[in-house]
Design a protein around this motif. Structure first.
Motif, short mmCIF file in Angstrom:
data_model
loop_
_atom_site.label_atom_id
_atom_site.label_comp_id
_atom_site.label_asym_id
_atom_site.label_seq_id
_atom_site.Cartn_x
_atom_site.Cartn_y
_atom_site.Cartn_z
N ARG A 270 16.02 -5.00 10.35
CA ARG A 270 16.28 -4.17 8.90
C ARG A 270 14.76 -3.38 9.29
NH1 ARG A 270 19.02 -8.27 5.03
NH2 ARG A 270 20.76 -7.65 4.62
N SER A 271 13.77 -4.32 9.77
CA SER A 271 12.68 -3.16 9.49
C SER A 271 12.54 -1.90 10.96
CB SER A 271 11.25 -4.16 9.84
OG SER A 271 11.55 -4.06 11.04
N GLU B 77 10.20 -18.50 4.21
CA GLU B 77 11.39 -19.16 3.03
C GLU B 77 11.49 -17.86 1.71
OE1 GLU B 77 9.72 -21.34 5.05
OE2 GLU B 77 11.71 -21.82 5.25
N ASP B 78 9.81 -17.94 2.07
CA ASP B 78 9.21 -16.22 0.87
C ASP B 78 9.75 -14.94 1.44
OD1 ASP B 78 7.40 -17.68 -0.43
OD2 ASP B 78 6.13 -17.17 1.04
N LEU B 79 10.09 -15.32 3.10
CA LEU B 79 10.19 -13.69 3.14
C LEU B 79 11.75 -13.38 3.23
CD1 LEU B 79 8.65 -13.41 6.65
CD2 LEU B 79 8.28 -12.32 4.47
N LEU B 80 12.54 -14.87 2.83
CA LEU B 80 14.15 -14.91 2.94
C LEU B 80 14.21 -14.53 1.14
CD1 LEU B 80 14.75 -17.83 5.18
CD2 LEU B 80 15.68 -15.25 5.59
N LEU C 28 16.48 -10.35 -2.61
CA LEU C 28 16.27 -9.66 -3.91
C LEU C 28 16.49 -8.28 -3.61
CD1 LEU C 28 15.44 -9.63 -6.72
CD2 LEU C 28 12.75 -9.43 -5.93
N MET C 29 16.14 -7.81 -2.51
CA MET C 29 15.46 -6.12 -2.50
C MET C 29 16.16 -6.00 -0.83
SD MET C 29 11.17 -5.69 -2.34
CE MET C 29 11.34 -6.60 -4.04
N PRO C 30 17.42 -5.94 -0.72
CA PRO C 30 17.88 -6.15 1.22
C PRO C 30 17.12 -4.69 2.01
CG PRO C 30 19.73 -6.34 -0.07
CD PRO C 30 18.55 -6.39 -1.66
N GLY C 31 16.88 -5.11 2.80
CA GLY C 31 16.44 -3.88 4.03
C GLY C 31 15.09 -3.39 3.57
N ARG C 32 14.53 -3.39 2.08
CA ARG C 32 13.69 -2.96 1.63
C ARG C 32 12.21 -4.44 1.96
NH1 ARG C 32 14.62 -2.52 -3.46
NH2 ARG C 32 16.46 -2.64 -3.65
N ARG D 93 8.88 -3.04 -1.01
CA ARG D 93 9.66 -1.32 -1.67
C ARG D 93 10.97 -2.26 -3.03
NH1 ARG D 93 8.31 2.38 2.73
NH2 ARG D 93 7.65 2.28 4.22
N PRO D 94 10.36 -2.37 -3.69
CA PRO D 94 11.00 -2.19 -4.68
C PRO D 94 11.74 -0.98 -5.74
CG PRO D 94 8.87 -2.67 -5.71
CD PRO D 94 8.92 -2.86 -4.23
N GLN D 95 12.84 -1.10 -6.09
CA GLN D 95 13.22 0.89 -6.73
C GLN D 95 13.21 0.04 -8.37
OE1 GLN D 95 17.04 0.19 -5.21
NE2 GLN D 95 15.94 1.58 -3.28
N THR D 96 12.94 -1.27 -8.90
CA THR D 96 13.20 -1.28 -10.66
C THR D 96 11.73 -1.63 -10.48
OG1 THR D 96 14.83 -3.03 -10.36
CG2 THR D 96 15.30 -0.91 -10.39
#
Length: 556
Positions: free
Chosen positions: A56-57, A99-102, A107-111, A139-142
């Motif tokens: 994804r990165s 685990e944090d990354l997962l 929470l925000m797949p691909g971001r 990169r949150p959106q909301t």
């Protein structure tokens, strides 16, 4: 070389001045330089990346580069870690795990960005003087996503670095160690705009220039204008209480921001997103977060009062031969142009030199020790031009002004503004820049430039002064061929002591960030700093929000 216009009447003044308008109008675009890339490990070690994130990165969205005034002189330049330069000790925050990354990816797949080559842009400040080694960018959106990020990080004791356009000049927007970068870049939606009240509500990641372009279609404008408007985010502007070029006309953000939505350290969402101009119910909590630089909460949305777009805009560029005369011109402008005066900027001769030398911008005037850029904006073109002509006639026939030029068309106005707005860009081409943003009483504002020239002598390649005379804001810039620690020691804390002795502020509009936090006592009494630290402890007891910034440690 142009000759000074001869003035017999107001109209003749306008015609003579207009001949001198600047021909060059196209702003050059300098692409961001992030070409170096990184290999191997940071001094803290590179966190292993799960396969689900590795793919994804590499998505195009994650590789988007921000555009700003990066210059060729910075290409390939290695920036030393901030923690090493300043001998900073990492606080007892947790380290990011798989685990944090997962969790973040769920929470925000691909971001969730962990690619070092992408992270480099967010780890280094615009001036390329500070560098962190964050290994995760979110990169949150909301607002809800920001809330969940902070709730999780607070529970895990993970430090967070809020980041907007990363255009700050005091290191407030880049990590010092491995803080998780929370970018507002994808929170860029306009929520609503009321054409009756002029109240705009938008997410914090909206770029200032984009908001202004949107508002122009509605016959309105943003109340602030910055040289970095093509990259900076409105949330970052509010978080640093940015001043800008037209504070003289529209006031500070503390007056134009109507409401805020803020995610607190524990994930609580404080919704004070009102559009009312008058609300006298209890404490005005939004003021806590304006200028707090992300240390008390992350601004997620802004409600801001926007003025109507002026029907008539005029810009005059004037030359004068002393700072005392420059002050007299300012007093005359306040008296004769007050209700239409929207900007009064000044530049010294060295500023003209650097924009000409490095950016090839042509100066339409005769050489002079000082230059003034005056902008008027109003609703009646004939009325405004008549007032401007009378003003110009008076200051030129009285000998205050040595030469001048006027622009009324949009392209010509942009060309004149470029001479002022692109000084910071030209300075970066000139060498290593020590940048200082201070405010002083008007009668003292240029004395520090003269003083620093005398104090530093040939050790400084150049000492320049420019800024917003209308609100007493001086941008003092000192250039040397390369970073020189001894030169810096000659500047600081002497400059801050001088500013305090002359009843000024060590930060007029850039904030304190990382670079100035330990000098806050030059502008604020110890009791005020202690109250600020108490507020920080109440709203962010674990200290996870933008650590190492804005306030000195409690022991100081």
């Amino acid at each position: 070389m142009a000759s000074p216009p001869v003035l017999c009447c107001a109209m003749q003044c306008h015609r003579a001045l207009f001949k001198h308008w600047l021909l060059r109008s196209d702003r050059e675009t300098v692409a961001s330089l992030w070409t170096r890339g990184r290999s191997g490990q940071d001094s803290q070690g590179q966190l292993p990346m799960p396969a689900v994130l590795r793919k994804r990165s590499d998505q195009p969205q994650a590789r988007r580069r921000r555009q700003f005034h990066w210059t060729a002189s910075c290409r390939g330049q290695e920036v030393e870690f901030t923690s090493v330069q300043y001998d900073v000790q990492r606080r007892a925050f947790a380290a990011v795990t798989r685990e944090d990354l997962l969790f973040f990816d769920s929470l925000m797949p691909g971001r969730v960005v962990t690619d070092p080559s992408v992270l480099e842009a967010s780890n280094v400040d615009w001036l390329r003087t500070l560098r962190g080694h964050s290994q995760v960018l979110l990169r949150p959106q909301t607002t809800e996503e920001v809330s969940q990020i902070l709730r999780y990080c607070n529970d895990r004791n993970l430090a967070v670095n809020p980041q907007g356009g990363n255009t700050g000049l005091v290191g407030g927007s880049v990590p010092v160690f491995d803080e998780i970068i929370v970018s507002t870049a994808q929170m860029n939606n306009i929520i609503s705009f009321n054409t009756n009240s002029g109240a705009l509500i938008c997410q914090a990641g909206c770029i200032l220039e984009n908001l202004n372009n949107y508002l122009k279609e509605q016959d309105f404008i943003m109340p602030l204008d910055l040289g970095s408007k093509g990259s900076c985010h409105i949330g970052g502007n509010v978080a640093t209480n940015a001043g800008g070029l037209r504070l003289l006309r529209y006031g500070s953000l503390r007056g134009t921001v109507l409401g805020l939505e803020v995610a607190l350290a524990d994930g609580t969402v404080l919704n004070c997103l009102t559009s009312l101009r008058k609300d006298n119910t209890g404490y005005d909590l939004k003021q806590l977060f304006i200028g707090a630089e992300g240390t008390l909460g992350i601004i997620t949305a802004v409600s801001i009062l926007c003025p109507r777009k002026p029907r008539a805009v005029n810009v005059a560029l004037l030359g004068c031969d002393s700072f005392d005369k420059l002050l007299d011109i300012f007093k005359e402008s306040k008296g004769m142009l007050d209700e239409i005066l929207s900007a009064f900027e000044f530049m010294d001769y060295s500023c003209r030199e650097i924009v000409s030398e490095h950016l090839k911008l042509r100066n339409p005037l005769q050489e002079a020790p000082f230059y003034i850029l005056i902008e008027t904006s109003g609703s009646n073109s004939d009325h405004d031009q008549e007032k401007l002509n009378h003003f110009l006639e008076k200051v030129m026939t009285s000998g205050l002004v040595t030469d001048g030029t006027v622009a009324t068309g949009e392209n010509k106005i942009k060309a004149l503004w470029a001479l002022r707005e692109r000084i910071a860009e030209a300075l970066v081409h000139d060498g290593f820049v020590y940048k200082y943003d201070i405010s002083l009483p008007l009668e003292s504002i240029y004395e520090i430039v003269i003083d620093m020239k005398s104090r530093l002598g040939v050790r400084a390649k150049r000492v320049v002064g420019y800024g917003h005379l209308g609100d007493g804001n001086l941008h003092l810039n000192i250039v040397s061929p390369a970073y020189d620690r001894k030169l810096l020691d000659s500047i600081e804390p002497y400059l801050y002591e001088w500013t305090a002795q002359h009843c000024g502020s060590i930060s007029a509009e850039h904030g304190l960030g990382f670079k100035k936090k330990d000098f806050i006592h030059f502008s604020k009494p110890r009791a005020a700093v202690q109250i600020m630290q108490q507020m920080k402890a109440i709203l962010d007891p674990k200290g996870i929000l933008n650590p190492y910034k804005t306030l000195p440690s409690v022991s100081q």
